[in-house]
Design a protein around this motif. Structure first.
Motif, short mmCIF file in Angstrom:
data_model
loop_
_atom_site.label_atom_id
_atom_site.label_comp_id
_atom_site.label_asym_id
_atom_site.label_seq_id
_atom_site.Cartn_x
_atom_site.Cartn_y
_atom_site.Cartn_z
N PHE A 2 -5.29 109.72 19.86
CA PHE A 2 -6.41 109.31 19.47
C PHE A 2 -7.59 109.03 19.47
CE2 PHE A 2 -2.65 105.28 19.51
CZ PHE A 2 -2.20 105.63 18.13
N ASN A 3 -8.59 109.80 20.89
CA ASN A 3 -9.48 110.39 20.54
C ASN A 3 -9.59 111.95 20.36
OD1 ASN A 3 -10.71 108.65 22.66
ND2 ASN A 3 -9.34 109.44 24.45
N ASN A 4 -8.21 112.48 19.56
CA ASN A 4 -8.80 113.57 18.96
C ASN A 4 -9.19 112.57 17.21
OD1 ASN A 4 -8.58 116.82 17.91
ND2 ASN A 4 -6.48 116.32 17.03
N LEU A 5 -8.50 111.93 17.24
CA LEU A 5 -8.43 111.55 15.57
C LEU A 5 -10.33 110.87 15.19
CD1 LEU A 5 -5.87 109.52 14.74
CD2 LEU A 5 -6.12 111.74 14.21
N ALA A 6 -10.54 110.67 16.43
CA ALA A 6 -11.76 110.00 16.32
C ALA A 6 -13.23 111.01 16.43
CB ALA A 6 -12.11 108.83 18.22
N ASP A 7 -12.67 112.10 17.13
CA ASP A 7 -13.83 113.11 16.56
C ASP A 7 -13.81 113.62 14.88
OD1 ASP A 7 -14.66 113.83 19.26
OD2 ASP A 7 -12.79 115.40 19.69
N ILE A 8 -13.72 113.43 14.24
CA ILE A 8 -13.81 113.37 12.56
C ILE A 8 -14.96 112.54 12.61
CG2 ILE A 8 -12.24 112.82 10.55
CD1 ILE A 8 -9.53 113.52 11.44
N ASN A 9 -14.19 110.77 12.90
CA ASN A 9 -15.67 109.27 12.23
C ASN A 9 -16.91 110.35 13.19
OD1 ASN A 9 -17.24 107.89 11.68
ND2 ASN A 9 -16.34 106.89 13.74
N SER A 10 -16.90 110.91 14.34
CA SER A 10 -17.99 110.91 15.29
C SER A 10 -18.71 112.50 14.69
CB SER A 10 -17.91 111.91 16.74
OG SER A 10 -18.53 112.00 18.02
N ALA A 11 -17.27 114.25 13.94
CA ALA A 11 -18.64 114.98 13.21
C ALA A 11 -19.57 114.43 12.10
CB ALA A 11 -17.39 115.00 12.73
N VAL A 12 -18.49 113.02 11.47
CA VAL A 12 -19.17 112.55 9.95
C VAL A 12 -20.33 112.22 10.80
CG1 VAL A 12 -19.13 111.12 8.64
CG2 VAL A 12 -16.97 112.67 9.05
N ASN A 13 -20.44 111.38 11.66
CA ASN A 13 -21.76 110.56 11.98
C ASN A 13 -23.37 111.75 12.77
OD1 ASN A 13 -21.44 106.95 11.22
ND2 ASN A 13 -19.56 107.89 11.99
N ASN A 14 -22.25 112.54 13.87
CA ASN A 14 -23.98 113.50 13.29
C ASN A 14 -24.29 114.27 12.24
OD1 ASN A 14 -22.94 113.62 16.75
ND2 ASN A 14 -22.00 114.20 17.13
N ALA A 15 -23.48 114.31 11.42
CA ALA A 15 -23.79 114.90 10.62
C ALA A 15 -24.74 114.44 9.59
CB ALA A 15 -22.88 115.68 9.34
N ARG A 50 -25.06 94.56 12.62
CA ARG A 50 -24.96 96.45 12.77
C ARG A 50 -24.03 97.15 12.40
NH1 ARG A 50 -28.30 99.12 16.13
NH2 ARG A 50 -26.36 99.22 17.64
N ASP A 51 -23.46 96.53 13.48
CA ASP A 51 -22.36 97.24 13.85
C ASP A 51 -21.00 96.67 13.23
OD1 ASP A 51 -23.67 98.78 16.03
OD2 ASP A 51 -22.73 97.71 17.63
N THR A 52 -21.25 95.35 12.67
CA THR A 52 -20.56 94.92 11.62
C THR A 52 -19.87 95.56 10.24
OG1 THR A 52 -20.34 92.97 13.04
CG2 THR A 52 -19.18 93.32 10.78
N VAL A 53 -21.31 95.98 9.75
CA VAL A 53 -21.53 96.80 8.82
C VAL A 53 -20.94 98.52 8.86
CG1 VAL A 53 -23.03 98.11 6.82
CG2 VAL A 53 -23.52 95.08 8.04
N GLY A 54 -21.46 98.50 10.27
CA GLY A 54 -20.65 100.08 10.43
C GLY A 54 -18.87 100.19 10.59
N PHE A 55 -18.27 99.45 10.84
CA PHE A 55 -17.25 98.73 11.06
C PHE A 55 -16.80 99.60 9.65
CE2 PHE A 55 -12.82 96.49 11.22
CZ PHE A 55 -12.20 96.94 12.43
N ALA A 56 -17.37 98.74 8.70
CA ALA A 56 -16.69 98.97 7.73
C ALA A 56 -16.39 100.70 6.80
CB ALA A 56 -17.14 98.84 6.70
N GLY A 57 -17.84 101.42 7.70
CA GLY A 57 -17.69 102.62 7.07
C GLY A 57 -17.11 103.61 7.84
N ASP A 58 -16.54 102.85 9.58
CA ASP A 58 -16.18 104.14 10.43
C ASP A 58 -14.53 103.60 9.67
OD1 ASP A 58 -17.55 104.96 12.37
OD2 ASP A 58 -17.11 102.24 14.01
N LEU A 59 -14.08 102.25 8.98
CA LEU A 59 -12.36 102.54 8.23
C LEU A 59 -12.44 103.13 7.45
CD1 LEU A 59 -11.97 98.42 7.83
CD2 LEU A 59 -10.87 100.33 9.63
#
Length: 244
Positions: free
Chosen positions: A73-86, A154-163
């Motif tokens: 699951f941490n590996n899947l989270a790196d997808i979200n992290s890459a998008v947000n760092n970009a 803010r983080d609740t709105v961000g949660f929708a983006g994470d989904l």
């Protein structure tokens, strides 16, 4: 449906704002009456369902398998992290996230083994809440989400983006989706069992402890571990952040 019904949250907010003594009010937490009520509901729900499930999971799953599931699951989270760092124009970090994903998905057998960390590739785990904070959006009021726990506007709105970016959320088969979501939730909760017991022993007011720890940690994450020494709590917009 895969998204918690926001109508219930809105009704709970309308019913729960007020009745907190003036000396207990915190400008970051104007909805404290609702938040405390939801915190109690979440705690009761956790004690009735998540915590027993996590203890059972921890008891029957061998530690190497447990670690492998967490790695997956941490590996899947790196997808979200890459998008947000970009999105934050942290391109070197985004490249690192992609590198972690490539190494762990291939050499690490789908992420079951965290080869990337073992060879020195760092993990960042950025999310959309952090991205909004980076671009100057303030926390907004502290907000306890049903089941999911501590957050902010803010983080609740961000949660929708994470989904939206979450690979699991984009699975077409509901049975597989809910199975993996449940496994991730129980695996995450199992990893928090020891820290939860320590918190129960240390905190005089568990609600305040969790709230303050959450807000402090999120502030640190938005500033990449180097938050300003002092900061006025602008609830919606931090003009200085946009100049970074």
């Amino acid at each position: 449906m895969r998204i918690l019904p926001l109508l219930l949250v809105t009704l709970a907010l309308a019913a729960g704002c007020g009745s907190i003594p003036k000396e207990e009010r915190d400008p970051r937490d104007p909805w404290q009456a609702y938040n405390r009520a939801m915190f109690k509901f979440n705690t009761d729900f956790d004690n009735a369902f998540f915590k027993p499930a996590a203890k059972g999971y921890q008891a029957i799953v061998p530690e190497p398998i447990d670690q492998g599931i967490s790695n997956f699951f941490n590996n899947l989270a790196d997808i979200n992290s890459a998008v947000n760092n970009a999105l934050q124009f942290k391109l070197s970090r985004a490249g690192t996230d992609v590198g972690r994903l490539a190494v762990n998905t291939t050499v690490g057998l789908g992420g079951f083994f965290d080869v990337a960390t073992n060879i020195g590739i760092p993990s960042y785990k950025e999310d959309f809440g952090q991205t909004l904070g980076y671009w100057g959006i303030g926390d907004g009021p502290y907000f306890v989400m049903p089941i999911l726990g501590p957050s902010s506007v803010r983080d609740t709105v961000g949660f929708a983006g994470d989904l939206f970016v979450d690979p699991l959320f984009n699975l077409n088969e509901d049975e597989i989706y809910w199975g993996l979501v449940a496994l991730r939730a129980v695996d995450t909760r199992a990893g928090l069992l020891e820290s939860g017991d320590l918190m129960d022993e240390a905190a005089l007011d568990r609600y305040v402890f969790v709230r303050d720890a959450y807000l402090q940690r999120r502030r640190s994450l938005v500033h990449d571990g180097n938050p300003p020494a002092d900061e006025d709590y602008d609830l919606f917009w931090d003009e200085d952040a946009i100049d970074r």
